[in-house]
Motif scaffolding. Structure first.
Motif, mmCIF file in Angstrom:
data_model
loop_
_atom_site.group_PDB
_atom_site.id
_atom_site.type_symbol
_atom_site.label_atom_id
_atom_site.label_comp_id
_atom_site.label_asym_id
_atom_site.label_seq_id
_atom_site.Cartn_x
_atom_site.Cartn_y
_atom_site.Cartn_z
ATOM 1 N N TRP A 88 16.512 23.240 46.366
ATOM 2 C CA TRP A 88 17.002 22.031 45.474
ATOM 3 C C TRP A 88 18.194 22.699 44.816
ATOM 4 C CZ3 TRP A 88 12.081 24.661 44.953
ATOM 5 C CH2 TRP A 88 12.067 25.720 44.043
ATOM 6 N N LEU A 89 19.046 21.767 44.271
ATOM 7 C CA LEU A 89 19.960 21.993 43.427
ATOM 8 C C LEU A 89 19.644 22.751 42.366
ATOM 9 C CD1 LEU A 89 22.372 18.846 43.571
ATOM 10 C CD2 LEU A 89 23.042 21.070 44.561
ATOM 11 N N ARG A 90 20.619 23.981 42.106
ATOM 12 C CA ARG A 90 20.227 24.808 40.751
ATOM 13 C C ARG A 90 20.370 23.687 39.532
ATOM 14 N NH1 ARG A 90 22.662 28.478 43.786
ATOM 15 N NH2 ARG A 90 21.318 30.251 44.828
ATOM 16 N N SER A 91 21.397 23.040 39.669
ATOM 17 C CA SER A 91 21.632 21.951 38.685
ATOM 18 C C SER A 91 20.870 20.906 38.479
ATOM 19 C CB SER A 91 23.264 21.517 38.913
ATOM 20 O OG SER A 91 23.285 20.825 40.045
ATOM 21 N N ASP A 92 19.910 20.682 39.209
ATOM 22 C CA ASP A 92 18.617 19.765 38.986
ATOM 23 C C ASP A 92 17.508 20.445 38.171
ATOM 24 O OD1 ASP A 92 19.979 17.659 40.202
ATOM 25 O OD2 ASP A 92 19.054 17.977 42.057
ATOM 26 N N VAL A 93 17.589 21.586 38.000
ATOM 27 C CA VAL A 93 16.324 22.207 37.007
ATOM 28 C C VAL A 93 16.987 21.863 35.861
ATOM 29 C CG1 VAL A 93 15.315 24.281 36.031
ATOM 30 C CG2 VAL A 93 16.081 24.160 38.545
ATOM 31 N N ARG A 94 15.751 21.530 34.924
ATOM 32 C CA ARG A 94 15.944 20.886 33.349
ATOM 33 C C ARG A 94 15.028 21.858 32.693
ATOM 34 N NH1 ARG A 94 19.616 18.798 35.346
ATOM 35 N NH2 ARG A 94 19.809 16.722 35.903
ATOM 36 N N PHE A 95 15.270 21.866 31.396
ATOM 37 C CA PHE A 95 14.431 22.652 30.455
ATOM 38 C C PHE A 95 13.747 21.679 29.503
ATOM 39 C CE2 PHE A 95 17.991 25.635 31.571
ATOM 40 C CZ PHE A 95 17.014 26.619 32.320
ATOM 41 N N VAL A 96 12.576 22.108 29.402
ATOM 42 C CA VAL A 96 11.480 21.067 28.387
ATOM 43 C C VAL A 96 10.937 22.030 27.364
ATOM 44 C CG1 VAL A 96 11.492 19.108 30.116
ATOM 45 C CG2 VAL A 96 9.880 21.139 30.163
ATOM 46 N N ALA A 97 10.872 21.416 26.200
ATOM 47 C CA ALA A 97 10.269 22.402 25.117
ATOM 48 C C ALA A 97 8.572 22.129 25.703
ATOM 49 C CB ALA A 97 10.431 21.640 23.901
#
Ligand code: ADP
Ligand code: MG
Length: 362
Positions: A352-361
């Motif tokens: 996967w694209l590293r830029s597709d990783v999100r951060f969620v609380a």
């Protein structure tokens, strides 16, 4: 369906809601039932012509919020404004709004025609004008042969249409809908979603629609708010809610999410991970291929090895569960990818694209 006298918006002319003034506002509203705070310090603003959905699990306070906006409930604290003015002292029947309740709430002892006529009669409209309006709306939503029936003689979909017609018959500025489509089967629901959306587009009625159906919210609205335990967790366009959920709850509520809290491999990210968050990636952002196929674009993509646990067809998708490190990732692949399906036990590569990783609380 509406018989509003002003000329509807011309075709292709979108109502620009971004700069429109607020039509409905809730300011720090709290509503308690005994010890239960159904709505807690909630503030929201709906612009003129906007379609807002209120989304959340059962018991999160959606109906209470709608009933507060409609004036069927009174806030314990805070205020409700319509077009900038407090409506605390204006009873719901004197407000310029149409409502569709979850149960439709048609009058069981009145025929379809009489159900539609009733709100006009309440407003003191003359009989001849009432008849004209009901005739026009019946033409739009209903074959005339149903007008003499009682609600009990109608199907769910037909009752729903009558309820929607009744909400619109007096040309309200505001339309409030509480899970209006939840009792309908899938096809009819999709058809009615289309109808509601085109009505909104045609006449630009400010609309607030409660739903627990994420797909419905994503389909219908300009903006959605997600509620949990009487509070708004996040408010944004459907695209942003899905693509950049602020919390783990929102990520999971709006579709499937791979939460990579402690996955047993290092998650490579582009952005700095904020404290109190975990990485997350959506299943359709992950590509699956045969083990050892070699990652294309290795400087932008992260690649991991895994083993297929199972695969199900959810046409037109294949949904895989793949064990990687100490976690199980969900991967969605379109069947048109041209790839043969991988079988349980097969070694695969995920990337996967590293830029597709999100951060969620958390
Ligand atoms: P939702 O529509 O999201 O399912 P509601 O607004 O109906 O949630 O309810 C929110 C909370 O308030 C729930 O815990 C529910 O049990 C409680 N509640 C709602 N209406 C009443 C009522 N009339 N009396 C007592 N408790 C209520
Ligand atoms: Mg409800």
């Amino acid at each position: 369906m509406s018989i509003r006298s002003p000329i509807p918006l011309a075709e292709n002319e979108e109502l620009e809601t971004g700069s429109a003034p607020p039509q409905i506002e809730a300011c720090n509203v709290t509503k308690k039932y005994g010890q239960v705070a159904a709505v807690r310090d909630l503030s929201l603003s709906v612009r003129r012509g906007e379609f807002l959905t209120i989304l959340g699990p059962s018991g999160s306070g959606k109906t209470t919020t709608l009933m507060l906006l409609a004036g069927f409930e009174t806030p314990d604290h805070g205020d409700i404004l319509i077009a900038g003015k407090s409506v605390a002292a204006v009873s719901s029947c004197h407000r310029d709004q149409g409502i569709v309740f979850q149960s439709y709430a048609l009058f069981p002892h009145l025929t379809v025609r009489r159900n539609l006529e009733f709100p006009l009669e309440m407003r003191g409209m003359k009989a001849a004008e009432r008849t004209k309006r009901v005739d026009r709306i019946l033409e739009r939503v209903h074959p005339h042969d149903l007008e003499a029936r009682l609600p009990s003689q109608l199907s769910g979909g037909q009752q729903q249409r009558v309820a929607l017609a009744r909400a619109l018959i007096a040309d309200p500025q505001i339309l409030l809908l509480d899970e209006p489509l939840s009792a309908l089967d899938r096809n009819l629901r999709e058809q009615m979603q289309g109808e509601i959306k085109s009505l909104h587009k045609e006449f630009g009625i400010t609309t607030v629609c409660v739903t627990h159906d994420q797909e419905e919210a994503l389909t219908l609205s300009d903006r959605s708010i997600v509620m949990l335990e009487g509070r708004i967790v996040q408010a944004d366009t459907p695209e942003i809610l899905y693509d950049r959920p602020s919390t783990r709850f929102v990520a999971n509520f709006l579709g499937e999410a791979n939460i990579l809290g402690n996955p047993g491999f290092e998650v490579e990210c582009v952005e700095q991970q904020p404290p109190g968050t975990v990485p997350m990636i959506r299943p359709e952002r992950i590509c699956i291929s045969a083990a050892g196929s070699g990652a294309a674009d290795a400087h932008r993509r992260q690649s991991v090895r895994g083993t297929v646990i199972n695969m199900i067809y959810a046409v037109p998708l294949r949904k895989y569960q793949v064990s990687v490190g100490s976690s199980v990732l969900v991967v969605r692949e379109h069947v048109s990818s041209g790839q043969l399906a991988f079988r349980p036990g097969e070694a695969v590569q995920l990337d996967w694209l590293r830029s597709d990783v999100r951060f969620v609380a958390t």
